[in-house]
Design a protein around this motif. Sequence first.
Motif, PDB file in Angstrom:
ATOM      1  N   ARG A  93       1.031  -1.258   0.069  1.00  0.00           N
ATOM      2  CA  ARG A  93      -0.001  -0.108  -0.103  1.00  0.00           C
ATOM      3  C   ARG A  93       0.993   1.247   0.176  1.00  0.00           C
ATOM      4  N   SER A  94       2.121   1.184   0.467  1.00  0.00           N
ATOM      5  CA  SER A  94       3.140   2.127   0.392  1.00  0.00           C
ATOM      6  C   SER A  94       4.128   2.127  -0.555  1.00  0.00           C
ATOM      7  N   ALA A  95       4.363   3.277  -1.142  1.00  0.00           N
ATOM      8  CA  ALA A  95       5.251   2.975  -2.230  1.00  0.00           C
ATOM      9  C   ALA A  95       6.677   2.724  -1.705  1.00  0.00           C
ATOM     10  N   PHE A  96       7.022   3.174  -0.404  1.00  0.00           N
ATOM     11  CA  PHE A  96       8.124   2.496  -0.121  1.00  0.00           C
ATOM     12  C   PHE A  96       8.571   1.117   0.144  1.00  0.00           C
ATOM     13  N   HIS A  97       7.475   0.276   0.483  1.00  0.00           N
ATOM     14  CA  HIS A  97       7.697  -1.040   0.885  1.00  0.00           C
ATOM     15  C   HIS A  97       7.467  -1.924  -0.366  1.00  0.00           C
TER      16      HIS A  97
ATOM     17  N   ALA B 118      12.277  16.739  -2.630  1.00  0.00           N
ATOM     18  CA  ALA B 118      11.699  17.223  -4.163  1.00  0.00           C
ATOM     19  C   ALA B 118      12.264  16.155  -5.199  1.00  0.00           C
ATOM     20  N   GLU B 119      13.701  16.160  -5.147  1.00  0.00           N
ATOM     21  CA  GLU B 119      14.478  15.503  -6.222  1.00  0.00           C
ATOM     22  C   GLU B 119      14.387  13.792  -5.799  1.00  0.00           C
ATOM     23  N   LYS B 120      14.478  13.319  -4.835  1.00  0.00           N
ATOM     24  CA  LYS B 120      14.133  12.191  -4.314  1.00  0.00           C
ATOM     25  C   LYS B 120      13.004  11.506  -4.868  1.00  0.00           C
ATOM     26  N   LEU B 121      11.694  12.257  -4.584  1.00  0.00           N
ATOM     27  CA  LEU B 121      10.727  11.793  -4.834  1.00  0.00           C
ATOM     28  C   LEU B 121      10.383  11.483  -6.404  1.00  0.00           C
ATOM     29  N   VAL B 122      11.151  12.574  -7.174  1.00  0.00           N
ATOM     30  CA  VAL B 122      11.113  12.365  -8.664  1.00  0.00           C
ATOM     31  C   VAL B 122      11.521  10.989  -8.950  1.00  0.00           C
ATOM     32  N   GLY B 123      12.754  10.685  -8.298  1.00  0.00           N
ATOM     33  CA  GLY B 123      13.594   9.148  -8.447  1.00  0.00           C
ATOM     34  C   GLY B 123      12.586   8.263  -8.150  1.00  0.00           C
ATOM     35  N   LEU B 124      12.199   8.263  -6.923  1.00  0.00           N
ATOM     36  CA  LEU B 124      11.252   7.387  -6.443  1.00  0.00           C
ATOM     37  C   LEU B 124      10.145   6.855  -7.194  1.00  0.00           C
ATOM     38  N   LYS B 125       9.505   8.070  -7.890  1.00  0.00           N
ATOM     39  CA  LYS B 125       8.187   7.783  -8.517  1.00  0.00           C
ATOM     40  C   LYS B 125       8.636   7.306  -9.980  1.00  0.00           C
ATOM     41  N   SER B 126       9.914   7.514 -10.473  1.00  0.00           N
ATOM     42  CA  SER B 126      10.051   6.892 -11.610  1.00  0.00           C
ATOM     43  C   SER B 126      10.553   5.512 -11.628  1.00  0.00           C
ATOM     44  N   ILE B 127      10.891   5.069 -10.270  1.00  0.00           N
ATOM     45  CA  ILE B 127      11.009   3.726 -10.103  1.00  0.00           C
ATOM     46  C   ILE B 127       9.985   2.818 -10.172  1.00  0.00           C
ATOM     47  N   PHE B 131       8.132  -0.106 -12.282  1.00  0.00           N
ATOM     48  CA  PHE B 131       7.835  -1.254 -11.725  1.00  0.00           C
ATOM     49  C   PHE B 131       6.356  -1.724 -12.217  1.00  0.00           C
ATOM     50  N   VAL B 132       5.528  -0.687 -12.010  1.00  0.00           N
ATOM     51  CA  VAL B 132       4.089  -0.907 -12.545  1.00  0.00           C
ATOM     52  C   VAL B 132       3.730   0.380 -13.137  1.00  0.00           C
ATOM     53  N   PRO B 133       3.593   0.701 -14.177  1.00  0.00           N
ATOM     54  CA  PRO B 133       2.950   1.967 -14.706  1.00  0.00           C
ATOM     55  C   PRO B 133       1.734   2.535 -14.055  1.00  0.00           C
ATOM     56  N   ASN B 134       1.628   3.757 -13.654  1.00  0.00           N
ATOM     57  CA  ASN B 134       0.650   4.471 -12.743  1.00  0.00           C
ATOM     58  C   ASN B 134       0.430   3.942 -11.536  1.00  0.00           C
ATOM     59  N   ARG B 135       1.356   3.122 -10.994  1.00  0.00           N
ATOM     60  CA  ARG B 135       1.252   2.833  -9.333  1.00  0.00           C
ATOM     61  C   ARG B 135       1.305   3.622  -8.401  1.00  0.00           C
ATOM     62  N   TRP B 136       2.102   4.710  -8.711  1.00  0.00           N
ATOM     63  CA  TRP B 136       2.396   5.852  -7.799  1.00  0.00           C
ATOM     64  C   TRP B 136       1.085   6.594  -7.362  1.00  0.00           C
ATOM     65  N   ASP B 137       0.179   6.792  -8.296  1.00  0.00           N
ATOM     66  CA  ASP B 137      -1.182   7.472  -7.669  1.00  0.00           C
ATOM     67  C   ASP B 137      -2.015   6.458  -7.025  1.00  0.00           C
ATOM     68  N   PHE B 138      -1.753   5.116  -6.939  1.00  0.00           N
ATOM     69  CA  PHE B 138      -2.507   4.137  -6.215  1.00  0.00           C
ATOM     70  C   PHE B 138      -1.873   3.589  -4.905  1.00  0.00           C
ATOM     71  N   ILE B 206      -8.961  -5.545  -7.724  1.00  0.00           N
ATOM     72  CA  ILE B 206      -7.862  -5.151  -8.455  1.00  0.00           C
ATOM     73  C   ILE B 206      -8.142  -4.129  -9.159  1.00  0.00           C
ATOM     74  N   PRO B 207      -7.152  -3.037  -9.034  1.00  0.00           N
ATOM     75  CA  PRO B 207      -7.458  -1.779  -9.925  1.00  0.00           C
ATOM     76  C   PRO B 207      -6.988  -1.972 -11.215  1.00  0.00           C
ATOM     77  N   LYS B 208      -7.441  -0.978 -12.009  1.00  0.00           N
ATOM     78  CA  LYS B 208      -7.603  -1.036 -13.582  1.00  0.00           C
ATOM     79  C   LYS B 208      -5.758  -0.680 -13.901  1.00  0.00           C
ATOM     80  N   HIS B 209      -5.079  -0.387 -13.291  1.00  0.00           N
ATOM     81  CA  HIS B 209      -3.469  -0.201 -13.419  1.00  0.00           C
ATOM     82  C   HIS B 209      -2.771  -1.729 -13.315  1.00  0.00           C
ATOM     83  N   ILE B 210      -3.313  -2.285 -12.262  1.00  0.00           N
ATOM     84  CA  ILE B 210      -2.663  -3.623 -12.191  1.00  0.00           C
ATOM     85  C   ILE B 210      -3.152  -4.658 -13.290  1.00  0.00           C
ATOM     86  N   LEU B 211      -4.510  -4.458 -13.469  1.00  0.00           N
ATOM     87  CA  LEU B 211      -4.969  -5.453 -14.556  1.00  0.00           C
ATOM     88  C   LEU B 211      -4.432  -5.140 -16.115  1.00  0.00           C
TER      89      LEU B 211
END
Lengths: 221, 221
Positions: A93-97, B118-127, B131-138, B206-211
């Motif tokens: 549920r958390s991005a971090f994990h 702020a920079e770290k968040l850009v990097g982690l969001k990219s990772i 991993f799974v497109p659109n996952r960051w928003d969920f 199961i949300p749309k981005h996972i399916l």
Amino acid sequence: MEYKKGNQNTIKRGKKKASYNIEEINKILDASEICHIAFNVDGLPQVQPINFGRKGNKLYIHGSLKNRMTNSLIENKKVCLSVMHLDAMKLSRSAFHHSVNYRSAVIFGSVKELKTSAEKLVGLKSIITHFVPNRWDFCREPTEKELLATKVLEIEIESASAKIADTEVSDNKDDEKLNHWAGIIPIKTICEYPIATENLKSEIKIPKHILEFYEKNKNGF
Amino acid sequence: MEYKKGNQNTIKRGKKKASYNIEEINKILDASEICHIAFNVDGLPQVQPINFGRKGNKLYIHGSLKNRMTNSLIENKKVCLSVMHLDAMKLSRSAFHHSVNYRSAVIFGSVKELKTSAEKLVGLKSIITHFVPNRWDFCREPTEKELLATKVLEIEIESASAKIADTEVSDNKDDEKLNHWAGIIPIKTICEYPIATENLKSEIKIPKHILEFYEKNKNGF
């Protein structure tokens, strides 16, 4: 039997996943068609994928005479290589994990170039046998000319470690209350049914060693 | 658009398989959940697998504060990493011509540690997005405390190359007369249907981005 924990192979992060068990590490190696090898070129560490063989505590790789990687390894005498099987993606549920389940091994060894045809054949047989078990007896052996065109390297494993993660998604207690989906997406590397080459003589059927390879790996390496 | 061919990234063996096309290289990177990174420890090149993100010509990786690999990369400022997809095993009639079909890329870049949240968040969001497109928003975004416990590295791609092999088994004319089976065993890495974690609230589907991720990769990455 375990590899002794030394400075190079001791796992410092994620100790619960660590293994130094020789049998377990060999199993991970044997399920891998490809390893990634680190080598230095002009002081910069580089990495390339390559296929390999294993016989006891020796690994074998080969390359053409001018191959930068094999020549760098011969010069430096030491090598590190790794293999990894991705088994699942873990979406918390958390991005971090967010994390993955996997089986990986990192090998440290010393490099020796095999010079005689007899030695080279041992190495190449090991590579082909690792590729598809029993294949060696059902293909044409290398000629002297082919052996002269190939460098074969023997890597004696000096130390190694594995990391095996096979757990459920983990979230902080507080995050478990969130309304985000969490779960696992299993990942598998599989083989599909063998396809004969176009100009194969029509009377040659798929041999037993190929069918056995297919049956063993069709649901995952 | 192509990467300029320089001393590091120019492919010398198997030139027919070589590509320097940026779009093609990005496609290989984006189909890979894991890369293998080379780094130096006490002068010895080592290699480890790690997940990563990509945004344009920047790649992102992260590690805990004491991670040997990330700290070595920060110190050395340069990095080489590789990804490989094994697509088929090619079994020729001669041992010597056994090979594989694959898509691989080797990347050379410069390393910068991201320091601000702020920079770290850009990097982690990219990772996470890789991993799974659109996952960051969920999922829940990292907290300040979590960001402080993580080093995030930005790798600017300076040069790169890909190798793509997608051909039939090749044998010498003379060997084609032999009575050995020759052909291809296709290899695929696939994902299976997502499995919700045990303690997931029952109303969360199961949300749309996972399916979408499942549909895209169920027949091969």
